[in-house]
Write a protein that holds these residues in place. Sequence first.
Motif, PDB file in Angstrom:
ATOM      1  N   MET A   1      29.440  37.285  -2.576  1.00 46.60           N
ATOM      2  CA  MET A   1      28.897  38.323  -1.708  1.00 46.60           C
ATOM      3  C   MET A   1      28.158  37.713  -0.519  1.00 46.60           C
ATOM      4  O   MET A   1      28.282  38.190   0.617  1.00 46.60           O
ATOM      5  N   THR A   2      27.402  36.649  -0.758  1.00 43.30           N
ATOM      6  CA  THR A   2      26.685  35.984   0.326  1.00 43.30           C
ATOM      7  C   THR A   2      27.662  35.368   1.319  1.00 43.30           C
ATOM      8  O   THR A   2      27.480  35.483   2.533  1.00 43.30           O
ATOM      9  N   LYS A   3      28.696  34.745   0.801  1.00 40.52           N
ATOM     10  CA  LYS A   3      29.721  34.161   1.672  1.00 40.52           C
ATOM     11  C   LYS A   3      30.396  35.244   2.505  1.00 40.52           C
ATOM     12  O   LYS A   3      30.620  35.085   3.706  1.00 40.52           O
ATOM     13  N   GLY A   4      30.720  36.371   1.889  1.00 42.78           N
ATOM     14  CA  GLY A   4      31.333  37.474   2.609  1.00 42.78           C
ATOM     15  C   GLY A   4      30.428  38.017   3.704  1.00 42.78           C
ATOM     16  O   GLY A   4      30.888  38.354   4.803  1.00 42.78           O
ATOM     17  N   LEU A   5      29.131  38.091   3.416  1.00 45.59           N
ATOM     18  CA  LEU A   5      28.182  38.558   4.419  1.00 45.59           C
ATOM     19  C   LEU A   5      28.107  37.589   5.588  1.00 45.59           C
ATOM     20  O   LEU A   5      28.095  37.999   6.748  1.00 45.59           O
ATOM     21  N   TYR A   6      28.055  36.291   5.294  1.00 46.92           N
ATOM     22  CA  TYR A   6      28.056  35.288   6.370  1.00 46.92           C
ATOM     23  C   TYR A   6      29.316  35.384   7.216  1.00 46.92           C
ATOM     24  O   TYR A   6      29.267  35.246   8.439  1.00 46.92           O
ATOM     25  N   ASP A   7      30.446  35.614   6.577  1.00 47.56           N
ATOM     26  CA  ASP A   7      31.708  35.749   7.322  1.00 47.56           C
ATOM     27  C   ASP A   7      31.661  36.972   8.244  1.00 47.56           C
ATOM     28  O   ASP A   7      32.143  36.918   9.383  1.00 47.56           O
ATOM     29  N   LEU A   8      31.084  38.079   7.775  1.00 52.00           N
ATOM     30  CA  LEU A   8      30.958  39.270   8.611  1.00 52.00           C
ATOM     31  C   LEU A   8      30.020  39.033   9.792  1.00 52.00           C
ATOM     32  O   LEU A   8      30.264  39.520  10.900  1.00 52.00           O
ATOM     33  N   LEU A   9      28.943  38.300   9.549  1.00 53.03           N
ATOM     34  CA  LEU A   9      27.977  38.038  10.610  1.00 53.03           C
ATOM     35  C   LEU A   9      28.537  37.100  11.683  1.00 53.03           C
ATOM     36  O   LEU A   9      28.120  37.162  12.837  1.00 53.03           O
ATOM     37  N   ARG A  10      29.451  36.242  11.315  1.00 55.03           N
ATOM     38  CA  ARG A  10      30.049  35.303  12.274  1.00 55.03           C
ATOM     39  C   ARG A  10      30.996  35.985  13.243  1.00 55.03           C
ATOM     40  O   ARG A  10      31.273  35.483  14.306  1.00 55.03           O
TER      41      ARG A  10
END
Length: 126
Positions: free
Chosen positions: A116-125
Amino acid sequence: MTDMISSLSYAASGMRAQADRLRHISENISNVDTPGYQRKLVSFHENIDSGTVETGRVQLDRSPLDKVYDPGNPLADETGHYDGSNVDLVVEIADAREAQRSYEANLKIFDQARDMTKGLYDLLRR
Protein backbone atom coordinates in the motif's frame (compact mmCIF):
# COMPACT_ATOMS: atom_id res chain seq x y z
CA MET A 1 0.68 8.04 5.47
CA THR A 2 2.23 7.71 8.91
CA ASP A 3 -0.39 5.09 9.80
CA MET A 4 0.86 2.84 7.02
CA ILE A 5 4.47 3.30 8.09
CA SER A 6 3.46 2.67 11.71
CA SER A 7 1.75 -0.55 10.69
CA LEU A 8 5.08 -1.72 9.24
CA SER A 9 6.66 -1.09 12.62
CA TYR A 10 3.88 -2.90 14.48
CA ALA A 11 4.04 -5.93 12.21
CA ALA A 12 7.84 -6.05 12.38
CA SER A 13 7.74 -5.95 16.18
CA GLY A 14 5.23 -8.82 16.17
CA MET A 15 7.52 -10.86 13.92
CA ARG A 16 10.51 -10.17 16.19
CA ALA A 17 8.52 -11.19 19.28
CA GLN A 18 7.30 -14.44 17.69
CA ALA A 19 10.80 -15.24 16.41
CA ASP A 20 12.12 -14.81 19.95
CA ARG A 21 9.33 -17.04 21.25
CA LEU A 22 10.21 -19.71 18.66
CA ARG A 23 13.85 -19.56 19.73
CA HIS A 24 12.90 -20.35 23.33
CA ILE A 25 10.49 -23.08 22.23
CA SER A 26 13.35 -24.64 20.24
CA GLU A 27 15.55 -24.54 23.33
CA ASN A 28 12.82 -26.26 25.33
CA ILE A 29 12.40 -28.98 22.70
CA SER A 30 16.14 -29.59 22.46
CA ASN A 31 16.37 -29.97 26.25
CA VAL A 32 13.35 -32.23 26.72
CA ASP A 33 15.65 -35.05 27.97
CA THR A 34 18.07 -32.85 29.95
CA PRO A 35 17.92 -33.71 33.66
CA GLY A 36 16.80 -30.80 35.82
CA TYR A 37 15.90 -28.56 32.86
CA GLN A 38 13.04 -26.15 33.49
CA ARG A 39 10.90 -24.99 30.60
CA LYS A 40 11.39 -21.37 29.53
CA LEU A 41 8.34 -19.15 29.14
CA VAL A 42 8.22 -15.89 27.17
CA SER A 43 5.73 -13.14 27.89
CA PHE A 44 4.72 -10.24 25.67
CA HIS A 45 3.94 -6.67 26.55
CA GLU A 46 3.13 -3.49 24.66
CA ASN A 47 5.64 -0.68 24.52
CA ILE A 48 3.50 2.25 25.65
CA ASP A 49 5.57 4.85 23.77
CA SER A 50 5.61 3.18 20.35
CA GLY A 51 2.66 0.79 20.56
CA THR A 52 4.87 -2.10 19.44
CA VAL A 53 5.06 -5.58 20.95
CA GLU A 54 8.11 -6.60 22.95
CA THR A 55 9.10 -9.75 24.75
CA GLY A 56 9.39 -9.59 28.49
CA ARG A 57 11.89 -11.33 30.69
CA VAL A 58 12.25 -15.05 30.19
CA GLN A 59 10.78 -16.94 33.11
CA LEU A 60 11.24 -20.52 34.16
CA ASP A 61 8.22 -22.79 34.45
CA ARG A 62 7.89 -23.63 38.15
CA SER A 63 5.85 -26.78 37.60
CA PRO A 64 7.39 -29.87 39.21
CA LEU A 65 10.07 -31.77 37.35
CA ASP A 66 9.30 -35.29 36.20
CA LYS A 67 10.76 -38.05 38.32
CA VAL A 68 12.60 -40.51 36.10
CA TYR A 69 13.33 -44.02 37.30
CA ASP A 70 16.78 -45.14 36.17
CA PRO A 71 18.81 -46.75 38.95
CA GLY A 72 21.88 -46.97 36.69
CA ASN A 73 22.01 -43.22 36.12
CA PRO A 74 24.72 -41.42 38.13
CA LEU A 75 22.19 -38.72 39.04
CA ALA A 76 19.78 -41.23 40.60
CA ASP A 77 19.15 -41.12 44.33
CA GLU A 78 18.93 -44.13 46.61
CA THR A 79 15.45 -44.96 45.25
CA GLY A 80 16.73 -44.95 41.65
CA HIS A 81 14.97 -41.71 40.65
CA TYR A 82 16.34 -38.42 39.36
CA ASP A 83 14.75 -35.14 38.29
CA GLY A 84 13.97 -34.99 34.58
CA SER A 85 12.67 -31.90 32.79
CA ASN A 86 9.23 -30.32 32.94
CA VAL A 87 9.03 -29.89 29.15
CA ASP A 88 5.98 -31.45 27.51
CA LEU A 89 6.78 -32.05 23.86
CA VAL A 90 3.13 -31.89 22.77
CA VAL A 91 2.69 -28.47 24.41
CA GLU A 92 5.91 -27.18 22.84
CA ILE A 93 4.87 -28.32 19.35
CA ALA A 94 1.47 -26.66 19.78
CA ASP A 95 3.14 -23.45 20.98
CA ALA A 96 5.53 -23.57 18.01
CA ARG A 97 2.62 -23.86 15.57
CA GLU A 98 0.83 -20.96 17.23
CA ALA A 99 3.98 -18.81 17.10
CA GLN A 100 4.56 -19.73 13.47
CA ARG A 101 1.02 -18.78 12.49
CA SER A 102 1.25 -15.51 14.40
CA TYR A 103 4.53 -14.77 12.63
CA GLU A 104 2.93 -15.49 9.25
CA ALA A 105 -0.05 -13.23 10.06
CA ASN A 106 2.31 -10.38 10.97
CA LEU A 107 4.26 -11.02 7.78
CA LYS A 108 1.08 -10.70 5.69
CA ILE A 109 0.23 -7.43 7.41
CA PHE A 110 3.76 -6.20 6.77
CA ASP A 111 3.57 -7.15 3.09
CA GLN A 112 0.16 -5.49 2.64
CA ALA A 113 1.27 -2.28 4.35
CA ARG A 114 4.45 -2.23 2.25
CA ASP A 115 2.46 -2.74 -0.96
CA MET A 116 0.00 0.00 0.00
CA THR A 117 2.84 2.40 0.81
CA LYS A 118 4.55 1.60 -2.48
CA GLY A 119 1.29 2.17 -4.35
CA LEU A 120 0.83 5.52 -2.63
CA TYR A 121 4.37 6.59 -3.55
CA ASP A 122 3.71 5.58 -7.15
CA LEU A 123 0.54 7.71 -7.21
CA LEU A 124 2.36 10.69 -5.73
CA ARG A 125 5.11 10.48 -8.36
CA ARG A 126 2.61 10.91 -11.24
